[in-house]
Enzyme design. Structure first.
Site, short mmCIF file in Angstrom:
data_model
loop_
_atom_site.label_atom_id
_atom_site.label_comp_id
_atom_site.label_asym_id
_atom_site.label_seq_id
_atom_site.Cartn_x
_atom_site.Cartn_y
_atom_site.Cartn_z
N GLU A 1 64.85 46.61 19.91
CA GLU A 1 66.32 46.49 19.84
C GLU A 1 66.88 45.62 20.97
O GLU A 1 67.80 44.85 20.78
CB GLU A 1 66.95 47.89 19.82
CG GLU A 1 66.60 48.62 18.53
CD GLU A 1 67.03 50.08 18.49
OE1 GLU A 1 66.81 50.71 17.44
OE2 GLU A 1 67.56 50.60 19.49
N TYR B 1 69.37 47.77 11.21
CA TYR B 1 69.24 49.13 10.67
C TYR B 1 68.27 49.19 9.48
O TYR B 1 68.41 50.05 8.62
CB TYR B 1 70.61 49.65 10.22
CG TYR B 1 71.47 50.15 11.37
CD1 TYR B 1 71.05 51.22 12.16
CD2 TYR B 1 72.70 49.59 11.65
CE1 TYR B 1 71.84 51.71 13.21
CE2 TYR B 1 73.49 50.07 12.70
CZ TYR B 1 73.06 51.12 13.46
OH TYR B 1 73.84 51.60 14.49
N ASN C 1 80.32 57.30 15.02
CA ASN C 1 79.89 58.21 16.10
C ASN C 1 79.78 57.51 17.46
O ASN C 1 78.99 57.89 18.31
CB ASN C 1 78.58 58.91 15.71
CG ASN C 1 77.46 57.92 15.43
OD1 ASN C 1 77.66 56.71 15.55
ND2 ASN C 1 76.30 58.42 15.10
N LYS D 1 79.76 51.24 19.49
CA LYS D 1 80.09 50.80 18.12
C LYS D 1 81.59 50.50 17.99
O LYS D 1 82.37 50.88 18.87
CB LYS D 1 79.63 51.88 17.15
CG LYS D 1 78.12 52.12 17.17
CD LYS D 1 77.75 53.17 16.14
CE LYS D 1 76.29 53.50 16.16
NZ LYS D 1 75.96 54.55 15.20
N HIS E 1 75.17 54.09 19.89
CA HIS E 1 73.80 54.15 19.38
C HIS E 1 72.83 54.23 20.56
O HIS E 1 73.12 53.74 21.65
CB HIS E 1 73.51 52.87 18.58
CG HIS E 1 72.06 52.62 18.32
ND1 HIS E 1 71.41 53.12 17.22
CD2 HIS E 1 71.13 51.93 19.04
CE1 HIS E 1 70.14 52.74 17.26
NE2 HIS E 1 69.93 52.02 18.36
P1 AMP Z 1 70.28 56.38 13.85
O1 AMP Z 1 69.34 55.23 13.68
O2 AMP Z 1 69.69 57.71 13.74
O3 AMP Z 1 71.22 56.17 15.03
O4 AMP Z 1 71.26 56.33 12.57
C1 AMP Z 1 72.00 55.19 12.35
C2 AMP Z 1 73.43 55.50 12.16
O5 AMP Z 1 73.69 55.73 10.81
C3 AMP Z 1 74.00 56.73 12.84
O6 AMP Z 1 74.23 56.56 14.21
C4 AMP Z 1 75.27 56.91 12.07
O7 AMP Z 1 76.29 55.98 12.45
C5 AMP Z 1 74.81 56.57 10.66
N1 AMP Z 1 74.36 57.78 9.94
C6 AMP Z 1 73.22 58.46 10.13
N2 AMP Z 1 73.17 59.52 9.27
C7 AMP Z 1 74.29 59.47 8.55
C8 AMP Z 1 74.82 60.27 7.47
N3 AMP Z 1 74.14 61.32 7.01
N4 AMP Z 1 76.00 59.92 6.96
C9 AMP Z 1 76.67 58.85 7.41
N5 AMP Z 1 76.23 58.05 8.42
C10 AMP Z 1 75.06 58.36 8.97
#
Ligand code: AMP
Length: 405
Positions: free
Chosen positions: A241, A161, A227, A123, A230
């Site tokens: 994806e 997303y 973070n 990212k 992904h």
């Molecule tokens: P995931 O599909 O689980 O990878 O989630 C997508 C992305 O959304 C995560 O990798 C984070 O960058 C962001 N994300 C997920 N949960 C949170 C949260 N509670 N607060 C802020 N960003 C989040």
């Protein structure tokens, strides 16, 4: 039409069964795949049933159109069991064959458990540390089989997303992933989906630092949102994806993420297949960044013979290594890079100096800090191709990031 399809299906099933019976009699492992080859002479896609024998890395090909044996069993140098997975392109006698499907259930079971694909995305907050992230990827035995630096539009990010739409973090997430380039990758290894999620660590980078300090998010991430990377959460998500970033057919769709190439104050380099296979891609990218150059676009390519000949045309008949250079370029995936820098107008010359003399032995003597001195072996396996003349740099960037797109 239906009866023609039925006949083809019958021929495939019959051929697969006969090959199975024969090979079982021989008591030897063999895998069976559907493959396709684009024949430039007839401008058609030809389909083959391809048997692979891991004992001696041999292949046998059956032409499904003419219903004849096309290639009798033959050991192919450089071909290995690890090259056989869905979507990969293998080279057999200078022909590039795309593996489109498993042709029997045994092959499906064995190969898909050994060689699973997942989708990874570095990212925006971690792209400046791409080399280090790739070092982790390679040190954990993931193979990078597709890679592209792209800039997501808001609409593309929203689609990618979409399952998070409506959540409080959705809009900030779109702001974040569109704030700069991302690097999309297809990774391959045993149990890839689960292993990549483990390598990433918990979503929250702060939690990762406390509970899983050895993970990518702990090392390169900032918090819950920023973070670093992904990973797909399932096999189905991985397929979706990968297709999103690397569509299997050439579609001119505004929803396909595009290259970040700037075509300005630039030059071109290619990390050669041997350097990637030796696990040096991450270290080379890190060295380029540490020297003050910017990787403003990057993409993995599998060049076919025609493309490589076209690309290396100026060296034909000029340098004695030409045949080796050509062979090296088509021997596996390479990574083309657009290099930019703060040296306005000077990027090609400055970068050329940093790459070093074509012969790594000379480079080690004259420029020990150069990339070829550090990562090259000989004049063919010299780690990188680099544009020679300042005018060639932008043209080579256009070749990869416009013409081959
Ligand atoms: P995931 O599909 O689980 O990878 O989630 C997508 C992305 O959304 C995560 O990798 C984070 O960058 C962001 N994300 C997920 N949960 C949170 C949260 N509670 N607060 C802020 N960003 C989040």
């Amino acid at each position: 039409m239906a009866s023609k399809l039925f006949t083809i299906a019958l021929v495939v099933a019959l051929a697969a069964t006969l090959i199975n019976i024969y090979v079982k009699r021989q008591g030897e492992t063999r895998y069976l795949f559907h493959t396709e080859w684009y024949d430039p002479v007839s401008a058609t896609v030809r389909k083959f049933l391809l048997s692979f024998f891991p004992r001696d890395n041999a292949v046998e090909m059956y032409d499904l159109r003419s219903q004849r044996l096309f290639l009798k069993r033959l050991a192919i140098e450089g071909l290995d069991e690890k090259d056989f997975y869905l979507g990969n392109t293998i080279v057999v006698l200078s022909r590039q064959l795309k593996i489109t499907e498993y042709a029997d259930s045994t092959t499906r079971e064995i190969i898909s458990s050994k060689r699973q694909r997942t989708f990874a995305m570095v990212k925006p907050d971690a792209v400046h540390r791409l080399g280090e992230v790739i070092d982790v990827i390679q040190s954990r035995n993931f193979e990078v089989s597709q890679m592209k630096m792209v800039q997501l539009t808001r609409a593309q990010a929203g689609l990618f997303y979409r399952e998070h739409e409506g959540r409080p973090f959705f809009e900030p997430l779109l702001d974040y992933v569109t704030s700069g380039p991302v690097v999309a990758m297809e990774l391959i290894t045993t149990n890839a989906v689960q292993r990549w999620r483990e390598t990433l660590g918990p979503t929250d980078a702060e939690l990762a630092r406390r509970e899983a300090p050895d993970t990518i998010r702990a090392k390169f991430g900032k918090d819950k949102q920023s973070n670093a990377a992904h990973g797909s959460d399932s096999d189905v998500a991985a397929t979706r994806e990968i297709e999103f970033f690397f569509p299997s057919s050439k579609v001119h769709d505004i929803m396909v993420p595009q290259t970040t190439a700037r075509f300005l104050n630039n030059t071109c380099c290619i990390i050669k297949p041997h350097a990637i296979a030796e696990g040096n891609m991450g270290s080379i990218l890190k060295a380029i960044k540490d020297e003050g150059f910017e990787v403003s676009a990057l993409q993995m390519f599998r060049m076919d013979k025609i493309q490589a000949e076209e690309f290396l045309e100026v060296y034909k008949g000029v340098v004695s290594e030409y045949p080796g250079m050509l062979q090296q370029l088509i021997s596996g995936p390479s990574v083309a890079i657009e290099i930019t820098s703060i040296h306005a107008g000077q990027t090609p010359v400055k970068f050329r100096e940093f790459v070093g003399p074509a012969d790594p032995i000379v480079a080690k003597e004259l420029r020990p800090n150069s990339l070829r001195a550090r990562f090259g072996e000989n004049t063919v396996k010299n780690a990188l191709h680099c544009s020679d003349l300042p005018d060639d740099g932008p043209l080579e960037v256009e070749y990869f990031f416009k013409i081959l797109q």
